[in-house]
Design an enzyme around this catalytic site. Structure first.
Site, PDB file in Angstrom:
ATOM      1  N   GLU A   1       0.838  -1.196   0.000  1.00 41.58           N
ATOM      2  CA  GLU A   1       0.000   0.000   0.000  1.00 41.58           C
ATOM      3  C   GLU A   1       0.874   1.247   0.000  1.00 41.58           C
ATOM      4  O   GLU A   1       0.387   2.351   0.223  1.00 41.58           O
ATOM      5  CB  GLU A   1      -0.956   0.006   1.189  1.00 41.58           C
ATOM      6  CG  GLU A   1      -0.280  -0.032   2.539  1.00 41.58           C
ATOM      7  CD  GLU A   1      -1.215   0.381   3.668  1.00 41.58           C
ATOM      8  OE1 GLU A   1      -1.577   1.566   3.712  1.00 41.58           O
ATOM      9  OE2 GLU A   1      -1.576  -0.482   4.482  1.00 41.58           O
TER      10      GLU A   1
ATOM     11  N   CYS B   1      -3.506  -3.100   4.384  1.00 41.35           N
ATOM     12  CA  CYS B   1      -2.608  -4.188   4.798  1.00 41.35           C
ATOM     13  C   CYS B   1      -2.974  -5.534   4.186  1.00 41.35           C
ATOM     14  O   CYS B   1      -2.359  -6.551   4.515  1.00 41.35           O
ATOM     15  CB  CYS B   1      -2.599  -4.303   6.312  1.00 41.35           C
ATOM     16  SG  CYS B   1      -2.265  -2.742   7.132  1.00 41.35           S
TER      17      CYS B   1
ATOM     18  N   HIS C   1      -2.760 -10.289  11.756  1.00 45.87           N
ATOM     19  CA  HIS C   1      -2.208  -9.024  11.287  1.00 45.87           C
ATOM     20  C   HIS C   1      -1.942  -8.177  12.534  1.00 45.87           C
ATOM     21  O   HIS C   1      -2.823  -8.055  13.393  1.00 45.87           O
ATOM     22  CB  HIS C   1      -3.190  -8.326  10.348  1.00 45.87           C
ATOM     23  CG  HIS C   1      -2.832  -6.894  10.103  1.00 45.87           C
ATOM     24  ND1 HIS C   1      -1.615  -6.535   9.599  1.00 45.87           N
ATOM     25  CD2 HIS C   1      -3.517  -5.748  10.334  1.00 45.87           C
ATOM     26  CE1 HIS C   1      -1.563  -5.209   9.526  1.00 45.87           C
ATOM     27  NE2 HIS C   1      -2.699  -4.711   9.955  1.00 45.87           N
TER      28      HIS C   1
ATOM     29  N   LYS D   1      -6.012  -8.429  22.127  1.00 47.77           N
ATOM     30  CA  LYS D   1      -7.465  -8.233  22.153  1.00 47.77           C
ATOM     31  C   LYS D   1      -8.160  -9.161  21.166  1.00 47.77           C
ATOM     32  O   LYS D   1      -9.256  -9.658  21.417  1.00 47.77           O
ATOM     33  CB  LYS D   1      -7.813  -6.780  21.816  1.00 47.77           C
ATOM     34  CG  LYS D   1      -7.437  -5.795  22.912  1.00 47.77           C
ATOM     35  CD  LYS D   1      -7.880  -4.380  22.576  1.00 47.77           C
ATOM     36  CE  LYS D   1      -7.332  -3.406  23.608  1.00 47.77           C
ATOM     37  NZ  LYS D   1      -7.761  -2.032  23.382  1.00 47.77           N
TER      38      LYS D   1
ATOM     39  N   ASN E   1       4.449  -2.252  12.764  1.00 51.61           N
ATOM     40  CA  ASN E   1       3.477  -2.616  11.734  1.00 51.61           C
ATOM     41  C   ASN E   1       4.157  -2.537  10.375  1.00 51.61           C
ATOM     42  O   ASN E   1       4.706  -1.503  10.002  1.00 51.61           O
ATOM     43  CB  ASN E   1       2.273  -1.659  11.777  1.00 51.61           C
ATOM     44  CG  ASN E   1       1.121  -2.154  10.903  1.00 51.61           C
ATOM     45  OD1 ASN E   1       1.238  -3.190  10.237  1.00 51.61           O
ATOM     46  ND2 ASN E   1       0.026  -1.416  10.901  1.00 51.61           N
TER      47      ASN E   1
ATOM     48  N   SER F   1      -7.564  -2.189   6.164  1.00 50.96           N
ATOM     49  CA  SER F   1      -8.587  -1.163   6.384  1.00 50.96           C
ATOM     50  C   SER F   1      -9.324  -0.833   5.096  1.00 50.96           C
ATOM     51  O   SER F   1      -8.824  -1.082   4.001  1.00 50.96           O
ATOM     52  CB  SER F   1      -7.934   0.109   6.930  1.00 50.96           C
ATOM     53  OG  SER F   1      -7.439  -0.125   8.218  1.00 50.96           O
TER      54      SER F   1
HETATM   55  N1  ACO Z   1       1.098   2.488  30.477  1.00 51.19           N
HETATM   56  C1  ACO Z   1       0.413   1.412  30.015  1.00 51.19           C
HETATM   57  N2  ACO Z   1      -0.616   1.530  29.150  1.00 51.19           N
HETATM   58  C2  ACO Z   1      -0.949   2.755  28.697  1.00 51.19           C
HETATM   59  C3  ACO Z   1      -0.278   3.915  29.139  1.00 51.19           C
HETATM   60  C4  ACO Z   1       0.794   3.743  30.071  1.00 51.19           C
HETATM   61  N3  ACO Z   1       1.501   4.773  30.529  1.00 51.19           N
HETATM   62  N4  ACO Z   1      -0.827   4.977  28.519  1.00 51.19           N
HETATM   63  C5  ACO Z   1      -1.810   4.513  27.714  1.00 51.19           C
HETATM   64  N5  ACO Z   1      -1.889   3.164  27.815  1.00 51.19           N
HETATM   65  C6  ACO Z   1      -2.769   2.259  27.079  1.00 51.19           C
HETATM   66  C7  ACO Z   1      -4.212   2.682  26.997  1.00 51.19           C
HETATM   67  O1  ACO Z   1      -4.910   2.305  28.150  1.00 51.19           O
HETATM   68  C8  ACO Z   1      -4.642   1.892  25.778  1.00 51.19           C
HETATM   69  O2  ACO Z   1      -4.799   0.530  26.110  1.00 51.19           O
HETATM   70  P1  ACO Z   1      -6.190  -0.206  25.884  1.00 51.19           P
HETATM   71  O3  ACO Z   1      -6.459  -0.187  24.425  1.00 51.19           O
HETATM   72  O4  ACO Z   1      -6.005  -1.550  26.420  1.00 51.19           O
HETATM   73  O5  ACO Z   1      -7.183   0.613  26.610  1.00 51.19           O
HETATM   74  C9  ACO Z   1      -3.423   1.943  24.868  1.00 51.19           C
HETATM   75  O6  ACO Z   1      -2.330   2.271  25.729  1.00 51.19           O
HETATM   76  C10 ACO Z   1      -3.505   2.952  23.728  1.00 51.19           C
HETATM   77  O7  ACO Z   1      -3.736   4.223  24.276  1.00 51.19           O
HETATM   78  P2  ACO Z   1      -4.964   5.141  23.790  1.00 51.19           P
HETATM   79  O8  ACO Z   1      -4.834   6.427  24.530  1.00 51.19           O
HETATM   80  O9  ACO Z   1      -6.227   4.378  23.853  1.00 51.19           O
HETATM   81  O10 ACO Z   1      -4.756   5.335  22.236  1.00 51.19           O
HETATM   82  P3  ACO Z   1      -3.812   6.359  21.460  1.00 51.19           P
HETATM   83  O11 ACO Z   1      -4.450   7.664  21.337  1.00 51.19           O
HETATM   84  O12 ACO Z   1      -2.425   6.290  21.961  1.00 51.19           O
HETATM   85  O13 ACO Z   1      -3.826   5.687  19.990  1.00 51.19           O
HETATM   86  C11 ACO Z   1      -3.942   3.983  18.369  1.00 51.19           C
HETATM   87  C12 ACO Z   1      -3.584   4.329  19.805  1.00 51.19           C
HETATM   88  C13 ACO Z   1      -5.420   4.286  18.114  1.00 51.19           C
HETATM   89  C14 ACO Z   1      -3.675   2.519  18.151  1.00 51.19           C
HETATM   90  C15 ACO Z   1      -3.041   4.836  17.421  1.00 51.19           C
HETATM   91  O14 ACO Z   1      -1.700   4.480  17.638  1.00 51.19           O
HETATM   92  C16 ACO Z   1      -3.371   4.660  15.959  1.00 51.19           C
HETATM   93  O15 ACO Z   1      -4.261   5.330  15.446  1.00 51.19           O
HETATM   94  N6  ACO Z   1      -2.629   3.769  15.223  1.00 51.19           N
HETATM   95  C17 ACO Z   1      -2.856   3.510  13.815  1.00 51.19           C
HETATM   96  C18 ACO Z   1      -4.149   2.772  13.538  1.00 51.19           C
HETATM   97  C19 ACO Z   1      -4.050   1.275  13.660  1.00 51.19           C
HETATM   98  O16 ACO Z   1      -2.976   0.705  13.727  1.00 51.19           O
HETATM   99  N7  ACO Z   1      -5.216   0.602  13.663  1.00 51.19           N
HETATM  100  C20 ACO Z   1      -5.259  -0.849  13.719  1.00 51.19           C
HETATM  101  C21 ACO Z   1      -5.986  -1.529  12.588  1.00 51.19           C
HETATM  102  S1  ACO Z   1      -5.748  -0.748  11.044  1.00 51.19           S
HETATM  103  C22 ACO Z   1      -4.092  -0.938  10.535  1.00 51.19           C
HETATM  104  O17 ACO Z   1      -3.562  -2.009  10.561  1.00 51.19           O
HETATM  105  C23 ACO Z   1      -3.385   0.250  10.082  1.00 51.19           C
END
Ligand code: ACO
Length: 448
Positions: free
Chosen positions: A82, A116, A246, A255, A325, A358
């Site tokens: 991609e 992906c 993936h 999860k 990733n 996606s």
């Molecule tokens: N210690 C331990 N855990 C922590 C801490 C800390 N200090 N701070 C945050 N966390 C945890 C949160 O509780 C959360 O865990 P949970 O999901 O079990 O609740 C996790 O860390 C992520 O934190 P969030 O605040 O929920 O999310 P964030 O705003 O950091 O964004 C995300 C995470 C959405 C994955 C972002 O990195 C993203 O958009 N990535 C790209 C999209 C992606 O990969 N999507 C997956 C499918 S699509 C694809 O493959 C591209």
């Protein structure tokens, strides 16, 4: 042909990487956010001398050499990616340079693109070709490659980069169970790349997680239905030795596995052990929508499935946690990790694979593993991939240098008329790299 599947594999990822703990400090986020919250250890990235074309040239050359494959023996070459470098010219055509030298230009296949998922589409195309009437007896070759980069912000630590090559043919040690496939495809704006001037995606992180899990549920249901039709008994997780996902980041894999476990519990409580039945009982009647939103369910099912995760999933998490990733290569890097960690113990085992792209496209499918015949056997594949040494040879960049590299790459994306840095000291011998892009946007590569 029977037992069509993967005969040989090789993997390449850039030596340049950044430690996630160091990145946490640099980004000023709370300690543990990337390492525990996302479950990631390290992230590989391309510097200005590498891209999906150079990584693909490197990995294909390595696979052909190490498995002693005559380039004339390849009849189909498919690329999944991609990462857009050219809106018309496929990555596959760059790879033809490796085959033209031998006089072989009779090679079908082009690139497949949808987030992906492109690598899986490419792999299915090759497997279907070998199983079809148009097969001419030669090998198929699949390349999954991406450079996953995000704008500054919460998604940035979920990048990565890699190229994986897979040789496809009959009597494979990694054979497809072709009748066992469940797909889920629909329209969603969870992650997409509408800005053609930028390499960065637009991403709705939370939506992408839910889309991923919904697609997983749907594929698993179909996979179970097909298994039942074929085998005359229901499928449960005990019917597969390993589950490979993936892996955008490891937390989502944790999860996902617990989600499958919850699925089994809902389908038939006797599929899970007694302690898990108690833990999950309060959630038995949640609707689909409620179950995606319930944090309590997420925690409870993760806890209930933990012992099985360690056995059935953990061995496949090494490279995705270390490299990040890799988009289309991510699932296959996870599978490569399983081979690396368990090779001698995999004979006769079933592995369920879940591919997600996606937008969205997803398929669950499975492999049946055999030792195979040299050079196409599991232990030789593990030796050739040499994952331990590749991880050891890496060079950690400080965060300032990583950010600077991302800035350079932003300027270089879609640019012409430049030469790249002469410093390639961190590249291993045999690595292809970009030397210049000329005034006609033509890209020039050479081999170290
Ligand atoms: N210690 C331990 N855990 C922590 C801490 C800390 N200090 N701070 C945050 N966390 C945890 C949160 O509780 C959360 O865990 P949970 O999901 O079990 O609740 C996790 O860390 C992520 O934190 P969030 O605040 O929920 O999310 P964030 O705003 O950091 O964004 C995300 C995470 C959405 C994955 C972002 O990195 C993203 O958009 N990535 C790209 C999209 C992606 O990969 N999507 C997956 C499918 S699509 C694809 O493959 C591209």
């Amino acid at each position: 042909p029977t037992n069509v599947g993967i005969l040989a594999m090789d993997i390449y990822f850039p030596t340049t990487c950044i430690n996630q703990e160091v990145l946490e400090g640099h980004d000023g986020v709370s300690k543990g956010k990337y390492t525990i919250g996302l479950g990631q250890d390290c992230m590989a990235f391309c510097t200005e001398v590498e891209d999906v074309i150079s990584m693909s040239l490197t990995v294909v050359t390595s696979l052909l050499e190490k498995f002693k494959i005559d380039p004339k023996q390849i009849g189909r070459l498919e690329v999944g990616s991609e990462t857009v470098i050219d809106k018309s010219k496929s990555i596959k055509t760059f790879l033809m340079q490796l085959f033209e030298e031998s006089g072989n230009t009779d090679i079908e296949g082009v690139d497949s693109t949808n987030a992906c998922y492109g690598g899986t589409a490419a792999l299915f195309n090759c497997v279907n070709w070998v199983e079809s009437n148009s097969w001419d007896g030669r090998y198929g070759l699949v390349v999954s490659t991406d450079s996953a980069v995000y704008a500054e912000g919460p998604a940035r630590p979920t990048g990565g980069a890699s190229a994986i090559a897979m040789l496809v043919g009959p009597d494979a040690p990694i054979a497809f169970e072709s009748k066992l496939r469940g797909s889920h495809m629909s329209h969603a704006y969870d992650f997409y790349k509408p800005n053609l001037a930028s390499e960065y995606p637009v991403v709705d992180g939370k939506l992408s997680q839910t889309c991923y899990l919904m697609a997983l549920d749907s594929c698993y249901r179909l996979f179970c239905d097909k298994f039942k039709k074929l085998e005359g008994r229901p499928f449960s997780m005990s019917d597969s030795d390993y589950f490979v996902f993936h892996s955008p980041y490891n937390k989502l894999v944790q999860k996902s596995f617990s989600r499958l476990y919850f699925n089994d519990f809902q389908r038939n409580p006797s599929f899970v052990d007694e302690a898990a039945r108690k833990t999950l009982a309060p959630y038995a009647s949640l609707s689909g929508d409620e179950s995606y939103q319930s944090r309590d369910l997420e925690k409870a099912s993760q806890q209930a499935a933990k012992h099985l995760y360690d056995v059935k999933v953990q061995p496949s998490t090494l490279i995705p946690k270390q490299v990040g990733n890799m988009y289309t290569a991510s699932l296959y890097a996870a599978f490569a990790s399983l081979l690396h960690n368990k090779h001698s113990l995999l004979v006769g085992k079933r592995v369920v694979m879940f591919s997600y792209g996606s937008g969205l496209t997803a398929t669950m499918f499975s492999f049946h593993l055999q030792e195979g015949q040299h050079p196409f056997n599991l232990s030789n594949i593990v030796t050739v991939m040499n994952v331990s040494d590749k991880l050891k040879q890496r060079v950690e960049f400080p965060p300032e240098k990583f950010v600077e590299t991302m800035k350079i790459m932003e300027h270089r994306y879609g640019a012409k008329d430049f030469v790249t840095s002469k410093d390639c000291s961190y590249l291993q011998q045999g690595t292809f790299y970009l030397t210049k892009v000329d005034s006609m946007y033509r890209r020039h590569y050479t081999k170290k």
